[in-house]
Design a protein around this motif. Structure first.
Motif, PDB file in Angstrom:
ATOM      1  N   THR A 162       2.109   6.020   4.137  1.00 48.87           N
ATOM      2  CA  THR A 162       1.511   4.694   4.367  1.00 48.87           C
ATOM      3  C   THR A 162       0.907   4.164   3.063  1.00 48.87           C
ATOM      4  N   ASP A 163       0.225   5.039   2.319  1.00 46.79           N
ATOM      5  CA  ASP A 163      -0.343   4.619   1.033  1.00 46.79           C
ATOM      6  C   ASP A 163       0.759   4.148   0.082  1.00 46.79           C
ATOM      7  N   ARG A 176      -6.032  -1.890  -6.614  1.00 47.38           N
ATOM      8  CA  ARG A 176      -5.815  -1.393  -5.250  1.00 47.38           C
ATOM      9  C   ARG A 176      -4.748  -0.277  -5.240  1.00 47.38           C
ATOM     10  N   GLU A 196       3.683   3.023   0.835  1.00 45.26           N
ATOM     11  CA  GLU A 196       4.267   1.767   1.312  1.00 45.26           C
ATOM     12  C   GLU A 196       3.364   0.588   0.936  1.00 45.26           C
ATOM     13  N   ARG A 197       2.051   0.808   1.039  1.00 43.77           N
ATOM     14  CA  ARG A 197       1.108  -0.255   0.653  1.00 43.77           C
ATOM     15  C   ARG A 197       1.197  -0.516  -0.853  1.00 43.77           C
ATOM     16  N   TYR A 211      -4.547  -6.274  -7.579  1.00 40.88           N
ATOM     17  CA  TYR A 211      -3.492  -5.487  -6.911  1.00 40.88           C
ATOM     18  C   TYR A 211      -3.319  -4.133  -7.593  1.00 40.88           C
ATOM     19  N   ASP A 233       4.077  -2.680  -1.440  1.00 45.79           N
ATOM     20  CA  ASP A 233       3.759  -4.057  -1.025  1.00 45.79           C
ATOM     21  C   ASP A 233       2.957  -4.774  -2.116  1.00 45.79           C
ATOM     22  N   HIS A 274      -5.106   3.508  -3.754  1.00 47.97           N
ATOM     23  CA  HIS A 274      -4.184   4.216  -2.850  1.00 47.97           C
ATOM     24  C   HIS A 274      -3.780   5.573  -3.439  1.00 47.97           C
TER      25      HIS A 274
END
Lengths: 216, 250
Positions: free
Chosen positions: A88-89, A191, A91-92, A188, A95, A195
């Motif tokens: 999930t990390d 961030r 994938e983020r 970004y 993104d 992650h």
């Protein structure tokens, strides 16, 4: 002993490694598109999002299968749960990398400042992600814990970039639009580094069953 | 190599009690097929039909067809069928008066093999396949009963393998064993499937999930669902299967 479970865990490690390589490709591509303000390149990287989403689904499916059929407990269970969270990390992160490519669509050139700290942030964030995945693969606590220090360095760069951009925007209101976009790019990247530290937190959880906050 | 099985409209009775009610099922060669279901669902009867043991019980009856590699098992002599379809039972049952070596070759000797050299070769090969050779190679003349429960069960597997079957039926082969011995049996099953078709009855659903390629859920003598284990344990099609594997009943 537990050959199927061990093989499944190896599959997860490989999938996460490949997913990390995909994130690296997309982020490096998006950053190149930003440096040259190349919208064609940016569009290409935006279209690459699905590959990472597919990896995330594959990791989820493998984890579900292992939990349902192999009854993992203790460290085995933590490793599988963590693989889901790490995917999930990742994938983020992809993104966010694509969000950078989307910003390239909106920036009107030329750039209001030479990009020095932002490329450093991107490089550091990717280094952190790879270090996190290496720590997961080797279950290396030292590598995982070291991510906290690397994250502090990225945070420091982020603050530096924001300060510089604020000065540019206040001195020349024509730069406001581009300054805002570049601030978002820096945000970004910061961030993405966060992650990456999450990956380290998961590695620590796998090894010790304790939750540690590396972002504090 | 393993052989495939095709079960058609199989029905079985103990006296007036019908325990299998029209089972249709395909069992692929060189795969592990697990049969799960609550007590009394017919899973043991099902495997006992495959090597024609069920019909040996007084008052029992079987209807339907079982095709082994294209040929009906009911057209075959039951004794020679059991050379092709071996069986391992819940409780390890080595012959108590025999040595480890004698236990392994008991079946092949019964089939007429007498040559000592050949018997030794078969014993070693079977014990190696059953992952027991290294533990017993220096004491082949000890009693089979001198082994631990887990070793005894692997000895019984070696005995079943010695006659070179194509199908190995296992009726709860690990239910009397401790977790470590159980894990060894499970690993062995995984290794043996390249050579044999394996049908394993288990009341331990987790065991089925761990080792089987396909899983069949039996209930009240009926086959409710048969499919890839990965699907049965993550997304079963039938609500009754889901209720059973999630512990809602049984």
């Amino acid at each position: 002993m537990r050959q199927t479970l061990n093989e499944g865990q190896q599959v997860l490690t490989t999938l996460l490694k490949e997913m990390g390589e995909e994130v690296t490709r997309i982020l490096q591509g998006s950053m190149k598109a930003l440096y040259s303000l190349d919208r064609t390149q940016a569009e290409y990287w935006i279209s690459e999002d699905q590959k990472v989403n597919d990896y995330e689904r594959q990791v989820d499916d493998e984890c579900v299968l292992l939990i349902a059929t192999q009854q993992p407990v203790a460290k085995d269970l933590r490793k599988i749960i963590s693989a889901m969270k790490i995917s999930t990390d990742l994938e983020r992160m992809a993104d966010l990398a694509i969000d950078i490519a989307k910003i390239v669509r909106r920036i009107e050139g030329p750039l209001c400042k030479p990009l020095i700290d932002i490329p450093c942030m991107a490089e550091e964030a990717l280094k952190m992600m790879n270090q996190g995945l290496e720590a997961y693969s080797r279950e290396d606590m030292v590598l995982a814990q070291n991510l906290a220090e690397l994250d502090d360095a990225v945070d420091h760069l982020y603050n530096q970039v924001v300060r510089d951009l604020l000065i540019i925007m206040t001195q020349e209101p024509n730069n406001l639009d581009q300054g805002m976009h570049l601030t978002f790019v820096a945000r970004y990247l910061e961030r993405i580094a966060d992650h990456a530290t999450n990956i380290g937190e998961n590695v620590i959880y796998i090894a010790t069953a304790e939750r540690k906050d590396l972002n504090s | 190599m393993g052989q495939s099985l095709s079960i058609r409209q199989l029905e079985a009775w103990y006296g007036t009690n019908q325990t299998l009610k029209g089972i249709n099922m395909e069992i692929a060669a060189n795969q592990v097929t697990a049969i799960i279901g609550p007590s009394g669902c017919g899973k043991s009867t099902f495997v006992r039909c495959i090597n024609r043991m069920h019909e040996t019980l007084p008052g029992s009856k079987v209807k339907g067809e079982i095709i082994l590699n294209g040929e009906s098992i009911y057209g075959q002599d039951p004794v020679s069928l059991r050379k092709t379809v071996g069986m391992v039972f819940q409780k390890p049952n080595p012959f108590p008066s025999m040595t480890i070596f004698e236990n392994v070759v008991a079946g092949v000797k019964l089939n007429g093999m007498r040559n000592r050299q050949n018997l030794q070769t078969i014993a070693e090969k079977s014990l190696r396949m059953a992952a027991l050779w290294d533990e017993v190679k220096d004491r082949l003349n000890y009693s089979g009963m001198s082994l631990s429960g887990g070793q005894q069960q692997r000895l019984c597997i070696a005995r079943a393998l010695a006659v070179e079957p194509s199908v190995l039926l296992m009726d709860e082969p690990a239910s009397a064993l401790d977790p470590i011995a159980t894990m060894r049996i499970e690993e062995l099953v995984g290794q043996l499937k390249s050579e044999y078709t394996i049908v394993i009855v288990t009341h331990n659903m987790q065991q089925a999930a761990r080792i089987a390629d396909t899983t069949a859920f039996f209930l009240n003598g009926e086959l409710v669902e048969h499919g890839p284990t990965s699907e049965i344990f993550t997304n079963p099609r039938d609500k009754r299967t889901e209720d059973y594997i999630t512990g809602r009943f049984g």
